[in-house]
Scaffold this motif. Structure first.
Motif, PDB file in Angstrom:
ATOM      1  N   MET A 245       0.821  -1.208   0.000  1.00  0.00           N
ATOM      2  CA  MET A 245       0.000   0.000   0.000  1.00  0.00           C
ATOM      3  C   MET A 245       0.860   1.265   0.000  1.00  0.00           C
ATOM      4  SD  MET A 245      -2.936  -1.139   2.738  1.00  0.00           S
ATOM      5  CE  MET A 245      -3.658   0.519   2.762  1.00  0.00           C
ATOM      6  N   SER A 246       2.040   1.200   0.596  1.00  0.00           N
ATOM      7  CA  SER A 246       2.925   2.358   0.660  1.00  0.00           C
ATOM      8  C   SER A 246       3.960   2.362  -0.456  1.00  0.00           C
ATOM      9  CB  SER A 246       3.640   2.398   2.018  1.00  0.00           C
ATOM     10  OG  SER A 246       2.715   2.457   3.071  1.00  0.00           O
ATOM     11  N   GLY A 247       3.961   1.356  -1.325  1.00  0.00           N
ATOM     12  CA  GLY A 247       4.892   1.344  -2.448  1.00  0.00           C
ATOM     13  C   GLY A 247       6.186   0.605  -2.177  1.00  0.00           C
ATOM     14  N   TYR A 248       6.336   0.008  -0.986  1.00  0.00           N
ATOM     15  CA  TYR A 248       7.574  -0.696  -0.687  1.00  0.00           C
ATOM     16  C   TYR A 248       7.656  -2.038  -1.412  1.00  0.00           C
ATOM     17  CZ  TYR A 248       8.620   2.698   2.967  1.00  0.00           C
ATOM     18  OH  TYR A 248       8.912   3.855   3.632  1.00  0.00           O
ATOM     19  N   ASP A 249       6.521  -2.575  -1.868  1.00  0.00           N
ATOM     20  CA  ASP A 249       6.562  -3.863  -2.557  1.00  0.00           C
ATOM     21  C   ASP A 249       7.384  -3.775  -3.838  1.00  0.00           C
ATOM     22  OD1 ASP A 249       4.616  -2.150  -3.605  1.00  0.00           O
ATOM     23  OD2 ASP A 249       3.541  -3.822  -4.537  1.00  0.00           O
ATOM     24  N   ARG A 250       7.240  -2.654  -4.543  1.00  0.00           N
ATOM     25  CA  ARG A 250       8.013  -2.476  -5.781  1.00  0.00           C
ATOM     26  C   ARG A 250       9.504  -2.392  -5.473  1.00  0.00           C
ATOM     27  NH1 ARG A 250       6.915   2.301 -10.267  1.00  0.00           N
ATOM     28  NH2 ARG A 250       8.256   1.457 -11.908  1.00  0.00           N
ATOM     29  N   MET A 251       9.842  -1.709  -4.373  1.00  0.00           N
ATOM     30  CA  MET A 251      11.241  -1.599  -3.970  1.00  0.00           C
ATOM     31  C   MET A 251      11.800  -2.973  -3.599  1.00  0.00           C
ATOM     32  SD  MET A 251      12.790   0.817  -0.949  1.00  0.00           S
ATOM     33  CE  MET A 251      12.006   2.250  -1.644  1.00  0.00           C
ATOM     34  N   LEU A 252      10.989  -3.767  -2.892  1.00  0.00           N
ATOM     35  CA  LEU A 252      11.442  -5.095  -2.485  1.00  0.00           C
ATOM     36  C   LEU A 252      11.627  -6.015  -3.692  1.00  0.00           C
ATOM     37  CD1 LEU A 252       9.218  -5.648   0.671  1.00  0.00           C
ATOM     38  CD2 LEU A 252      11.690  -5.437   0.639  1.00  0.00           C
ATOM     39  N   ARG A 253      10.712  -5.946  -4.647  1.00  0.00           N
ATOM     40  CA  ARG A 253      10.776  -6.844  -5.800  1.00  0.00           C
ATOM     41  C   ARG A 253      11.977  -6.564  -6.693  1.00  0.00           C
ATOM     42  NH1 ARG A 253       6.121  -9.857  -6.634  1.00  0.00           N
ATOM     43  NH2 ARG A 253       4.369  -9.283  -5.294  1.00  0.00           N
ATOM     44  N   THR A 254      12.556  -5.382  -6.600  1.00  0.00           N
ATOM     45  CA  THR A 254      13.705  -5.034  -7.448  1.00  0.00           C
ATOM     46  C   THR A 254      15.035  -5.248  -6.742  1.00  0.00           C
ATOM     47  OG1 THR A 254      13.505  -2.716  -6.732  1.00  0.00           O
ATOM     48  CG2 THR A 254      12.389  -3.341  -8.773  1.00  0.00           C
ATOM     49  N   LEU A 255      15.027  -5.854  -5.547  1.00  0.00           N
ATOM     50  CA  LEU A 255      16.288  -6.053  -4.826  1.00  0.00           C
ATOM     51  C   LEU A 255      17.186  -7.080  -5.510  1.00  0.00           C
ATOM     52  CD1 LEU A 255      15.418  -5.993  -1.001  1.00  0.00           C
ATOM     53  CD2 LEU A 255      16.564  -4.265  -2.374  1.00  0.00           C
ATOM     54  N   GLY A 256      16.606  -8.121  -6.067  1.00  0.00           N
ATOM     55  CA  GLY A 256      17.417  -9.169  -6.694  1.00  0.00           C
ATOM     56  C   GLY A 256      16.586 -10.050  -7.594  1.00  0.00           C
ATOM     57  N   GLY A 257      17.308 -10.764  -8.499  1.00  0.00           N
ATOM     58  CA  GLY A 257      16.619 -11.633  -9.439  1.00  0.00           C
ATOM     59  C   GLY A 257      16.342 -13.011  -8.892  1.00  0.00           C
ATOM     60  N   ASN A 258      16.906 -13.330  -7.737  1.00  0.00           N
ATOM     61  CA  ASN A 258      16.642 -14.613  -7.097  1.00  0.00           C
ATOM     62  C   ASN A 258      16.684 -14.406  -5.589  1.00  0.00           C
ATOM     63  OD1 ASN A 258      19.529 -15.055  -6.215  1.00  0.00           O
ATOM     64  ND2 ASN A 258      19.793 -14.992  -8.452  1.00  0.00           N
ATOM     65  N   LEU A 259      16.375 -15.480  -4.847  1.00  0.00           N
ATOM     66  CA  LEU A 259      16.262 -15.355  -3.397  1.00  0.00           C
ATOM     67  C   LEU A 259      17.598 -14.975  -2.762  1.00  0.00           C
ATOM     68  CD1 LEU A 259      14.456 -15.602  -0.921  1.00  0.00           C
ATOM     69  CD2 LEU A 259      15.055 -18.031  -0.804  1.00  0.00           C
ATOM     70  N   THR A 260      18.702 -15.527  -3.269  1.00  0.00           N
ATOM     71  CA  THR A 260      20.020 -15.220  -2.707  1.00  0.00           C
ATOM     72  C   THR A 260      20.349 -13.738  -2.863  1.00  0.00           C
ATOM     73  OG1 THR A 260      20.774 -17.461  -3.203  1.00  0.00           O
ATOM     74  CG2 THR A 260      22.463 -15.789  -2.802  1.00  0.00           C
ATOM     75  N   GLU A 261      20.167 -13.228  -4.080  1.00  0.00           N
ATOM     76  CA  GLU A 261      20.449 -11.810  -4.311  1.00  0.00           C
ATOM     77  C   GLU A 261      19.515 -10.918  -3.501  1.00  0.00           C
ATOM     78  OE1 GLU A 261      20.084 -11.332  -8.477  1.00  0.00           O
ATOM     79  OE2 GLU A 261      21.985 -12.341  -8.956  1.00  0.00           O
TER      80      GLU A 261
END
Length: 606
Positions: free
Chosen positions: A1-17
């Motif tokens: 709701m605050s837009g942090y989901d987009r920031m989280l989804r761009t942290l890495g291309g896989n779980l390790t990253e």
């Protein structure tokens, strides 16, 4: 709701990253949330869809929510299923106190294609059960191997034992991309030190092996041989001790080093201490750590305070852009703050203006009817209006001329102000319009400027209230209550605004003259009524007595009347007084007594 989901989804291309970049995200969020106390995460990659997750936190007991969060991220972001178990848990002492260190074993479940037939679904269920049994068997074997492995002090560290449990290499928890590295590094030492002017290489003993040219420029001591890095710098973030082992624990965090002022040349001790922000990278083959960094600067002002220029920062370093963009943002913020301050000033001025406008309107409406005043404010001409029926009242003070001759002017003003204040209050209670006062004469009208059917009753009640109020106004000569004469007449009038300077709402017509004659031919403390007013009040609950036929100046003989009282209203209602608790109690007692009397009469009848 605050837009942090987009920031989280761009942290890495896989779980390790994703996990490896969580610390960097927390460092960024800490700029906005000063009280934020975030944990730290570090990953050791393994084979066979397995990896070790190191979790560090100042707060004990929160490690148990980590598996649920990581498993949900894996499923939601990367569409993989993982299971996590705690492999080890202990406490480690760092710079800011004890930190809880928990090691999780993360295992990825095997992927299967969706099957549609019932038999296949049954087979899939059996395969899933076997898979779960295999996963449950993995953890005890790993923990048993971990606990049975001896730790030899001086040879292997605590976590080297943990790393020895898992073979490291390619796994499913990261991308399958494989980079190609050159056989040798095709760059000269001088070129590297100039291309990366802010970097430091140091070994396990924190001895500086190499430094960028601009770090040497601003920290001259680094040019000496065999110096320790912790002699010239302290770690500001994260809050850990300055050692290789502590740095490795938080290798994914963004590090901030601050130059020690006491190690600077005397001429430089007055300026700000240089802060470097960047990334720590462990070079296993060299057993050295490289700190690739940039000056921590946010504005041109900080650049100047550090005696630096943009040319000191490498062209490829985004710190240049950040300083200029932030300077532009600061300028826009200052402009925005100025606009906010002006907006607040305008809001306050608007509030004051509204208050003053309210005062002006209140004063204006006291002089003119509201609709007439609004028309004049709009620059409109106010047309005169005819009213077929209204009731006009005049009153004056008996022997007012004699009182004026025997008193000081201030005493007359005080007496009239006391009397008129009481009368003005009654105009609001009985909703009649005060036309004007001239000397001791007081004039009101009912049914003008807003026509109403019960105008005669309103004015009659107002007159009764005037008579009661006059009892509280003292004659400055005799010290006794003053006496007033009141005259009332009902008839048609013409009303309109006269004059441009200090305009007044005036009434015209024979009705005004007749009402004035009723007052002048009246008697002290009597309400004198004309025949038309008598007919308007007849059968309306008023006690009225006939005065008889009298000679009225300019009108000839007239049969007039005196208003005695309102049979349907109490004195408190006439005066608009609030009922007290004692009144309500007395009324309740009278009603109760009346009911008791009724019951007694009924009982007697029976």
């Amino acid at each position: 709701m605050s837009g942090y989901d987009r920031m989280l989804r761009t942290l890495g291309g896989n779980l390790t990253e994703f996990i490896e970049n969580l610390d960097a995200l927390h460092s960024y969020l800490a700029l906005s949330y000063q009280e934020m106390n975030a944990p730290s995460f570090r990953v050791e990659r393994g084979a066979n869809r397995e990896m070790l997750l190191h979790y560090y936190s100042d707060r004990r007991g929160l490690c148990h929510i980590v598996p649920g969060i990581i498993e949900a991220v894996a499923k939601d972001f990367f569409d993989i299923d993982v299971v996590m178990n705690i492999l080890d848990m202990n406490e480690e002492v760092e710079k800011m106190g004890k930190k809880e260190h928990v090691v999780f074993l993360v295992v990825q479940k095997a992927c299967r294609q969706t099957k549609s037939t019932r038999s296949n679904r049954l087979q899939d269920h059996q395969d899933t059960q076997r898979d779960q049994e295999a996963l449950q068997a993995t953890f005890p074997r790993m923990k048993e191997k971990y606990l049975s492995t001896s730790i030899c002090p001086g040879e292997k560290s605590h976590w080297e034992v943990v790393r020895g449990i898992l073979p490291f290499g390619k796994g499913y928890l990261r991308d399958t991309f494989q980079p190609i590295y050159p056989e040798r590094l095709w760059i000269e030492e001088k070129t590297f030190c100039n291309a990366f002017p802010f970097h430091i290489v140091f070994d396990e003993t924190l001895t500086v092996k190499q430094a960028g040219v601009n770090i040497q420029k601003f920290i001259p001591g680094l040019q000496a041989q065999k110096i320790r890095l912790d002699d010239y710098f302290s770690i500001v973030h994260p809050q850990v001790t300055f050692s290789i082992s502590s740095i490795c624990k938080f290798i994914n965090s963004q590090f901030v080093l601050k130059a020690r002022r006491e190690m600077m040349p005397k001429a430089w001790k007055s300026q700000l201490a240089l802060k470097l922000r960047g990334q720590m990278i462990w070079m296993e083959s060299l057993q050295c750590m490289i700190f690739i960094c940039s000056p921590k600067l946010r504005s041109l002002q900080e650049l100047e305070e550090n005696k630096m220029y943009l040319s000191d920062i490498a062209p490829h370093d985004t710190t240049r852009d950040l300083i200029l963009l932030n300077q532009q943002r600061l300028a826009e913020m200052e402009l925005s703050n100025q606009l906010e301050r002006k907006k607040e000033e305008l809001r306050i001025l608007s509030q004051h203006l509204a208050i003053e406008k309210k005062k002006t309107e209140t004063l204006l409406y006291a002089m003119l009817p509201e609709h007439v005043a609004n028309q004049l404010k709009d620059g409109q001409k106010v047309a005169a209006g005819e009213f077929e029926s209204c009731t006009i009242l005049f009153s004056d003070v008996v022997t007012f001329t004699n009182i004026c001759a025997a008193c000081e002017p201030i005493q007359i003003v005080t007496m009239l102000n006391s009397m008129y204040s009481k009368f003005d209050r009654l105009t609001n209670i009985h909703e009649v319009y005060k036309v004007e006062t001239i000397g001791d004469a007081y004039m009101v009208v009912g049914g003008v400027p807003v026509p109403v059917e019960n105008h005669a009753q309103r004015v009659a009640n107002f007159a009764l209230g005037m008579r009661i109020s006059a009892e509280d106004v003292m004659n400055p000569v005799t010290g006794e209550p003053i006496q007033i004469r009141v005259g009332i007449h009902t008839g048609p009038v013409l009303a309109g605004v006269v004059g441009d300077k200090m305009p007044r709402y005036c009434l015209f017509g024979d009705t005004v003259n007749t009402a004035s004659r009723m007052e002048s031919h009246g008697l002290p403390n009597k309400v004198h009524l004309s025949p038309t007013t008598y007919r308007a009040l007849e059968n309306q609950g008023f006690e009225i007595v006939e005065r008889g036929e009298i000679e009225v100046k300019g009108k000839g003989k007239m049969t007039t009347y005196f208003l005695i009282q309102n049979l349907n209203a109490t004195e408190d209602e006439i005066m608009g007084r609030a009922k007290t608790l004692a009144d309500h109690k007395g009324k309740h007692e009278r009603e109760t007594l009346s009911l008791l009397n009724i019951y007694v009469d009924i009982d007697r009848y029976r």
